[in-house]
Design a protein around this motif. Structure first.
Motif, PDB file in Angstrom:
ATOM      1  N   MET A   1       0.723   5.346   0.163  1.00 51.01           N
ATOM      2  CA  MET A   1      -0.180   6.451   0.468  1.00 51.01           C
ATOM      3  C   MET A   1       0.534   7.759   0.182  1.00 51.01           C
ATOM      4  SD  MET A   1      -1.779   4.912   3.969  1.00 51.01           S
ATOM      5  CE  MET A   1      -0.320   4.003   4.431  1.00 51.01           C
TER       6      MET A   1
ATOM      7  N   LEU B   1       0.867  -1.183   0.000  1.00 47.55           N
ATOM      8  CA  LEU B   1       0.000   0.000   0.000  1.00 47.55           C
ATOM      9  C   LEU B   1       0.899   1.227   0.000  1.00 47.55           C
ATOM     10  CD1 LEU B   1      -2.753   1.491   0.392  1.00 47.55           C
ATOM     11  CD2 LEU B   1      -2.448   1.192   2.830  1.00 47.55           C
TER      12      LEU B   1
ATOM     13  N   PHE C   1       1.651   1.546   8.191  1.00 50.63           N
ATOM     14  CA  PHE C   1       2.861   0.930   7.635  1.00 50.63           C
ATOM     15  C   PHE C   1       3.331  -0.235   8.495  1.00 50.63           C
ATOM     16  CE2 PHE C   1       3.435   5.217   5.669  1.00 50.63           C
ATOM     17  CZ  PHE C   1       3.313   4.779   4.365  1.00 50.63           C
TER      18      PHE C   1
ATOM     19  N   GLU D   1      22.743  12.332  14.666  1.00 47.44           N
ATOM     20  CA  GLU D   1      22.712  13.569  13.889  1.00 47.44           C
ATOM     21  C   GLU D   1      22.718  14.769  14.841  1.00 47.44           C
ATOM     22  OE1 GLU D   1      21.491  14.099  10.144  1.00 47.44           O
ATOM     23  OE2 GLU D   1      22.839  12.386  10.069  1.00 47.44           O
ATOM     24  N   TYR D   2      22.320  14.507  16.059  1.00 47.02           N
ATOM     25  CA  TYR D   2      22.283  15.594  17.050  1.00 47.02           C
ATOM     26  C   TYR D   2      23.283  15.256  18.140  1.00 47.02           C
ATOM     27  CZ  TYR D   2      17.963  15.821  14.471  1.00 47.02           C
ATOM     28  OH  TYR D   2      17.048  15.832  13.458  1.00 47.02           O
TER      29      TYR D   2
ATOM     30  N   THR E   1       0.486   6.501  10.673  1.00 42.78           N
ATOM     31  CA  THR E   1       1.621   5.720  10.188  1.00 42.78           C
ATOM     32  C   THR E   1       1.637   4.307  10.787  1.00 42.78           C
ATOM     33  OG1 THR E   1       2.908   6.920  11.842  1.00 42.78           O
ATOM     34  CG2 THR E   1       3.217   7.559   9.556  1.00 42.78           C
TER      35      THR E   1
ATOM     36  N   ASP F   1      -2.947   4.820  -2.873  1.00 38.93           N
ATOM     37  CA  ASP F   1      -3.913   5.833  -2.466  1.00 38.93           C
ATOM     38  C   ASP F   1      -3.307   7.197  -2.761  1.00 38.93           C
ATOM     39  OD1 ASP F   1      -6.178   6.913  -1.440  1.00 38.93           O
ATOM     40  OD2 ASP F   1      -5.646   6.611   0.666  1.00 38.93           O
TER      41      ASP F   1
ATOM     42  N   GLU G   1       9.574   6.268  -1.843  1.00 40.05           N
ATOM     43  CA  GLU G   1       8.487   5.555  -1.154  1.00 40.05           C
ATOM     44  C   GLU G   1       8.023   4.370  -1.989  1.00 40.05           C
ATOM     45  OE1 GLU G   1       6.714   5.805   1.717  1.00 40.05           O
ATOM     46  OE2 GLU G   1       7.901   7.454   2.532  1.00 40.05           O
TER      47      GLU G   1
ATOM     48  N   LEU H   1       1.168  -3.243   7.911  1.00 38.01           N
ATOM     49  CA  LEU H   1       1.298  -3.820   6.577  1.00 38.01           C
ATOM     50  C   LEU H   1       2.532  -4.701   6.436  1.00 38.01           C
ATOM     51  CD1 LEU H   1       0.343  -0.741   4.418  1.00 38.01           C
ATOM     52  CD2 LEU H   1      -0.807  -2.943   4.381  1.00 38.01           C
ATOM     53  N   LYS H   2       3.422  -4.630   7.418  1.00 39.60           N
ATOM     54  CA  LYS H   2       4.659  -5.402   7.310  1.00 39.60           C
ATOM     55  C   LYS H   2       4.449  -6.823   7.813  1.00 39.60           C
ATOM     56  CE  LYS H   2       7.703  -2.005   6.293  1.00 39.60           C
ATOM     57  NZ  LYS H   2       6.712  -1.039   5.846  1.00 39.60           N
TER      58      LYS H   2
ATOM     59  N   ALA I   1      20.415   7.865  13.430  1.00 42.41           N
ATOM     60  CA  ALA I   1      19.542   9.030  13.336  1.00 42.41           C
ATOM     61  C   ALA I   1      19.755   9.963  14.528  1.00 42.41           C
ATOM     62  CB  ALA I   1      18.084   8.606  13.256  1.00 42.41           C
TER      63      ALA I   1
ATOM     64  N   ARG J   1      -1.093  10.035  13.401  1.00 42.77           N
ATOM     65  CA  ARG J   1      -0.711  10.392  12.045  1.00 42.77           C
ATOM     66  C   ARG J   1      -1.006   9.294  11.034  1.00 42.77           C
ATOM     67  NH1 ARG J   1       5.009  12.313  11.580  1.00 42.77           N
ATOM     68  NH2 ARG J   1       5.405  10.552  12.961  1.00 42.77           N
TER      69      ARG J   1
ATOM     70  N   ASN K   1      -0.044  10.609   1.170  1.00 44.50           N
ATOM     71  CA  ASN K   1       0.046  11.589   2.252  1.00 44.50           C
ATOM     72  C   ASN K   1       0.730  11.045   3.505  1.00 44.50           C
ATOM     73  OD1 ASN K   1      -1.933   9.807   2.845  1.00 44.50           O
ATOM     74  ND2 ASN K   1      -3.361  11.319   3.656  1.00 44.50           N
ATOM     75  N   LYS K   2       1.276   9.849   3.420  1.00 43.11           N
ATOM     76  CA  LYS K   2       1.990   9.308   4.576  1.00 43.11           C
ATOM     77  C   LYS K   2       3.298   8.722   4.094  1.00 43.11           C
ATOM     78  CE  LYS K   2      -2.251   7.991   6.831  1.00 43.11           C
ATOM     79  NZ  LYS K   2      -3.123   6.843   7.072  1.00 43.11           N
ATOM     80  N   GLN K   3       4.309   8.802   4.919  1.00 43.53           N
ATOM     81  CA  GLN K   3       5.566   8.225   4.459  1.00 43.53           C
ATOM     82  C   GLN K   3       6.168   7.269   5.470  1.00 43.53           C
ATOM     83  OE1 GLN K   3       8.486  11.327   3.836  1.00 43.53           O
ATOM     84  NE2 GLN K   3       9.298  10.776   5.841  1.00 43.53           N
ATOM     85  N   GLN K   4       6.814   6.238   4.928  1.00 45.26           N
ATOM     86  CA  GLN K   4       7.443   5.262   5.807  1.00 45.26           C
ATOM     87  C   GLN K   4       8.951   5.456   5.872  1.00 45.26           C
ATOM     88  OE1 GLN K   4       7.949   1.201   4.632  1.00 45.26           O
ATOM     89  NE2 GLN K   4       7.220   1.562   2.555  1.00 45.26           N
TER      90      GLN K   4
ATOM     91  N   ARG L   1      15.231  13.866   4.139  1.00 44.38           N
ATOM     92  CA  ARG L   1      14.722  15.227   4.340  1.00 44.38           C
ATOM     93  C   ARG L   1      15.256  16.206   3.306  1.00 44.38           C
ATOM     94  NH1 ARG L   1      18.510  14.996   8.882  1.00 44.38           N
ATOM     95  NH2 ARG L   1      20.321  16.230   8.267  1.00 44.38           N
TER      96      ARG L   1
ATOM     97  N   ASP M   1      15.521  11.298   8.763  1.00 43.39           N
ATOM     98  CA  ASP M   1      16.886  11.815   8.918  1.00 43.39           C
ATOM     99  C   ASP M   1      17.953  11.010   8.185  1.00 43.39           C
ATOM    100  OD1 ASP M   1      16.486  14.086  10.488  1.00 43.39           O
ATOM    101  OD2 ASP M   1      16.115  12.840  12.241  1.00 43.39           O
ATOM    102  N   LEU M   2      17.559   9.857   7.661  1.00 46.30           N
ATOM    103  CA  LEU M   2      18.578   8.972   7.067  1.00 46.30           C
ATOM    104  C   LEU M   2      18.336   8.788   5.573  1.00 46.30           C
ATOM    105  CD1 LEU M   2      18.644   6.244   9.856  1.00 46.30           C
ATOM    106  CD2 LEU M   2      20.242   8.118   9.518  1.00 46.30           C
TER     107      LEU M   2
ATOM    108  N   SER N   1      -7.305  10.041   5.158  1.00 45.25           N
ATOM    109  CA  SER N   1      -6.414  10.892   4.395  1.00 45.25           C
ATOM    110  C   SER N   1      -7.191  12.011   3.742  1.00 45.25           C
ATOM    111  CB  SER N   1      -5.699  10.070   3.344  1.00 45.25           C
ATOM    112  OG  SER N   1      -6.597   9.151   2.778  1.00 45.25           O
TER     113      SER N   1
ATOM    114  N   ASN O   1      13.568  -2.937   5.184  1.00 45.13           N
ATOM    115  CA  ASN O   1      12.499  -3.640   4.473  1.00 45.13           C
ATOM    116  C   ASN O   1      12.988  -4.960   3.883  1.00 45.13           C
ATOM    117  OD1 ASN O   1      10.791  -1.638   5.169  1.00 45.13           O
ATOM    118  ND2 ASN O   1      10.235  -1.035   3.094  1.00 45.13           N
TER     119      ASN O   1
ATOM    120  N   LEU P   1      12.604   6.778   6.702  1.00 46.89           N
ATOM    121  CA  LEU P   1      13.182   7.451   7.863  1.00 46.89           C
ATOM    122  C   LEU P   1      13.638   8.834   7.441  1.00 46.89           C
ATOM    123  CD1 LEU P   1      15.264   4.403   9.024  1.00 46.89           C
ATOM    124  CD2 LEU P   1      13.305   5.344  10.208  1.00 46.89           C
TER     125      LEU P   1
END
Lengths: 339, 261
Positions: free
Chosen positions: A105, A103, B98, B21-22, B95, A183, A168, B101-102, B18, B93, A107-110, A157, A114-115, B261, A124, A112
């Protein structure tokens, strides 16, 4: 009937939501004595989708498209009816099922944030039990198709929206699913990015004979990809067939393009039908199908017409009308604004 | 099992990458941790300087309880807050989609996906305090190792309660982070449970929020006064709560509507 990958029978979902009156008193009442209302998001929807088909879900906001997708992917538990996808009942969320679907979407993201995307891809790959070589080969193949080979090592980012969406897609397709649920996959993207994502999906469908079910607000997505569309209105399936067929069912009107010898006021033209556009002396009028003959006679009699043509309105316009008005006429057809 | 380990390595590797980074965060958290611990020790010292024995526990013994409490804080900072605190976010949100779904156990993913290195100072200083107090009381290394058993039970108990609370967000999406309530109640774990007045308090901290089992029991075991029945009960409680958390999560998913959504 070819082998069906998706079978849906009388599928329904009813949500219970609380209703709140506006204002402070409403808030208080909402807190102490909450009132609930049952919302039928999806009602008794049935259809079958064969392997390799690309099917578009059309409908206004809140029509029930996303809820249906979520039931088919096992995220939302149906209230009634049954569904089988790739030989499984989605809501059981069995491993074999989840490995065969995906799936995406808009409007949503999986990924990461910062990486680099590559890190998400490695996770995955492990989750879908792909060995190193297979994962590498697939990443190479998909990133080439998506033209993002050089973007996978940059922090997510820092990518543009289009590049992020492509990453994605890559993350969602790494396990090579047979059934893709998308979607709004091109939400907010510029025309070029939309176009390349469409091209990619077409190619993926061709290469792997994958079944694709997608919803989109961009008609171009639908016209470019889908041979078949399902029109959902207020939770019910009201049309299932070729995209062209929507014209006959939901466009009980024609477009009359006329060129006039002299200028005529808008008000005068509006007496004959809805003015869709005006450019110089050329006007496009929307006229009910049953009124076409009468209107033409009137037009010729009353206005200085120099040229005249009758066409079907573009499909985008009809569907757009359905979305905008959110309501359909009694006989199940879209009503144009009548003069 | 090998896949689980591979996943954990990837999960924690990416989390640390991650977080790194800080960079200045680590120093800050070490500083916060020491500050908090010094303050707690000083607070405790105020009682003992006046000759008060909290619930009959001697100075070093009370320090052990505080040490275990700090270790638990460290665990919750490295794993529990980092993961379970985000469940609310996932639900809000959408999420969580996801995750569901895994083809991987969703509870496992939600509970282990992240590792925050900022709890490590708490782990180190907490353990240091336990060992220092232990040496003073003539505790052997074997005793410390044995005490890790009820401590593991404490971690599981704490985790399960927290996870169950976090799961309720599937119904009450907009309510603020409910897990904060648990956090404040756990503050009681700084002190030996017998320091609280017998009756309602002790009942609540033993059976409602089992603070007694979280820090007092491991300290008692370390001092060689842990009763076997109590240890067994503590472990049984941990196991029961863990099983309950899994069942509750599966039940809650039936009501998941997924942010639209």
């Amino acid at each position: 009937m070819p082998e069906a990958v998706i079978e849906v029978e009388a599928l329904g979902k009813t949500y219970r939501t609380s209703v709140k009156q506006p204002g402070f008193r409403g808030t208080l009442r909402h807190y102490f004595r909450r009132q609930y209302r049952e919302i039928e998001a999806v009602r008794s929807v049935s259809f079958r989708i064969a392997r390799g088909e690309v099917v578009g879900f059309l409908g206004a906001n809140g029509a029930g498209k996303t809820t249906t997708l979520k039931m088919l992917t096992g995220l939302v538990h149906p209230t009634s009816g049954r569904a089988r996808v790739a030989g499984h009942e989605p809501f059981r969320r069995e491993r074999e099922f989840l490995e065969r679907i995906t799936l995406v979407m808009g409007n949503k993201q999986q990924l990461l944030w910062d990486l680099p995307a590559l890190e998400t891809l490695r996770i995955n790959a492990a989750i879908y039990r792909l060995d190193e070589a297979t994962a590498q080969a697939r990443i190479a193949e998909l990133s080439e198709l998506l033209e993002i080979q050089d973007k996978l090592r940059e922090p997510v980012r820092k990518l543009s929206l289009g590049e992020r969406m492509k990453c994605e897609l890559l993350a969602a397709l790494l396990h090579r699913p047979e059934v893709l649920f998308l979607d709004e996959p091109t939400l907010g993207l510029d025309v070029n990015a939309q176009d390349s994502i469409r091209g990619f999906l077409r190619e993926y469908n061709r290469r792997h004979r994958a079944t694709i079910v997608l919803t989109s607000h961009y008609m171009a997505d639908i016209t470019a990809l889908c041979e078949r569309v399902l029109l959902i209105h207020r939770g019910a399936l009201i049309y299932d067939g070729e995209l062209r067929g929507i014209l006959e069912r939901f466009a009980p009107y024609r477009e009359v393009e006329l060129t006039l010898d002299a200028g005529v006021a808008d008000e005068v033209l509006e007496r004959f039908g809805e003015v869709a556009s005006r450019k110089g002396r050329t006007t496009r009028l929307i006229v009910r199908r049953e009124d076409v003959t009468r209107t033409l006679q009137q037009l010729l009699r009353e206005l200085p017409v120099s040229d005249l043509a009758i066409k079907d309105p573009p499909i985008e316009q009809i569907v757009g009308r359905l979305f905008r008005e959110g309501s359909l006429g009694e006989e199940g057809s879209a009503e144009p604004r009548t003069p | 099992m090998r896949r689980t380990l591979r996943l954990l390595r990837l999960f924690w590797g990416t989390s640390i990458a991650a977080e790194m980074e800080y960079r200045s965060n680590f120093l800050m958290s070490a500083f916060t941790s020491i500050g908090g611990l010094v303050g707690a020790v000083f607070g405790l010292h105020l009682f003992y300087r006046g000759g008060i024995l909290l619930g009959g526990w001697r100075w070093e013994e009370a320090l052990m309880v505080l040490g275990w409490f700090t270790v638990l804080t460290g665990v919750s900072r490295t794993l529990l807050t980092a993961n379970l605190g985000r469940i609310v976010d996932h639900v809000q949100r959408g999420t969580l989609d996801f995750v569901l779904l895994k083809p991987v156990d969703a509870q496992f993913w939600l509970s282990t996906r992240r590792l925050s290195p900022w709890g490590i100072p708490d782990l180190v200083f907490g353990l240091g305090l336990v060992l220092w107090a232990g040496v003073k009381r003539g505790v052997s290394l074997v005793d410390v190792l044995v005490a890790l058993v009820p401590l593991a039970g404490s971690v599981v108990t704490l985790y399960s309660l927290w996870f169950i609370l976090a799961t309720t967000t599937i119904w009450y999406v907009k309510i603020y982070n409910v897990t904060e309530v648990l956090n404040s109640l756990l503050e009681a774990g700084r002190f030996p449970v017998t320091a609280f007045p017998a009756g309602l308090y002790r009942f609540v901290f033993t059976f409602v929020v089992p603070v007694a089992f979280l820090t007092t029991l491991p300290a008692e075991v370390l001092l060689g006064r842990g009763r076997l029945t109590l240890i067994a009960f503590g472990l049984g409680l941990a196991l029961a709560l863990f099983v309950a958390s899994r069942a509750f999560f599966r039940f809650a998913l039936r009501y998941y509507t997924s942010a639209s959504s």
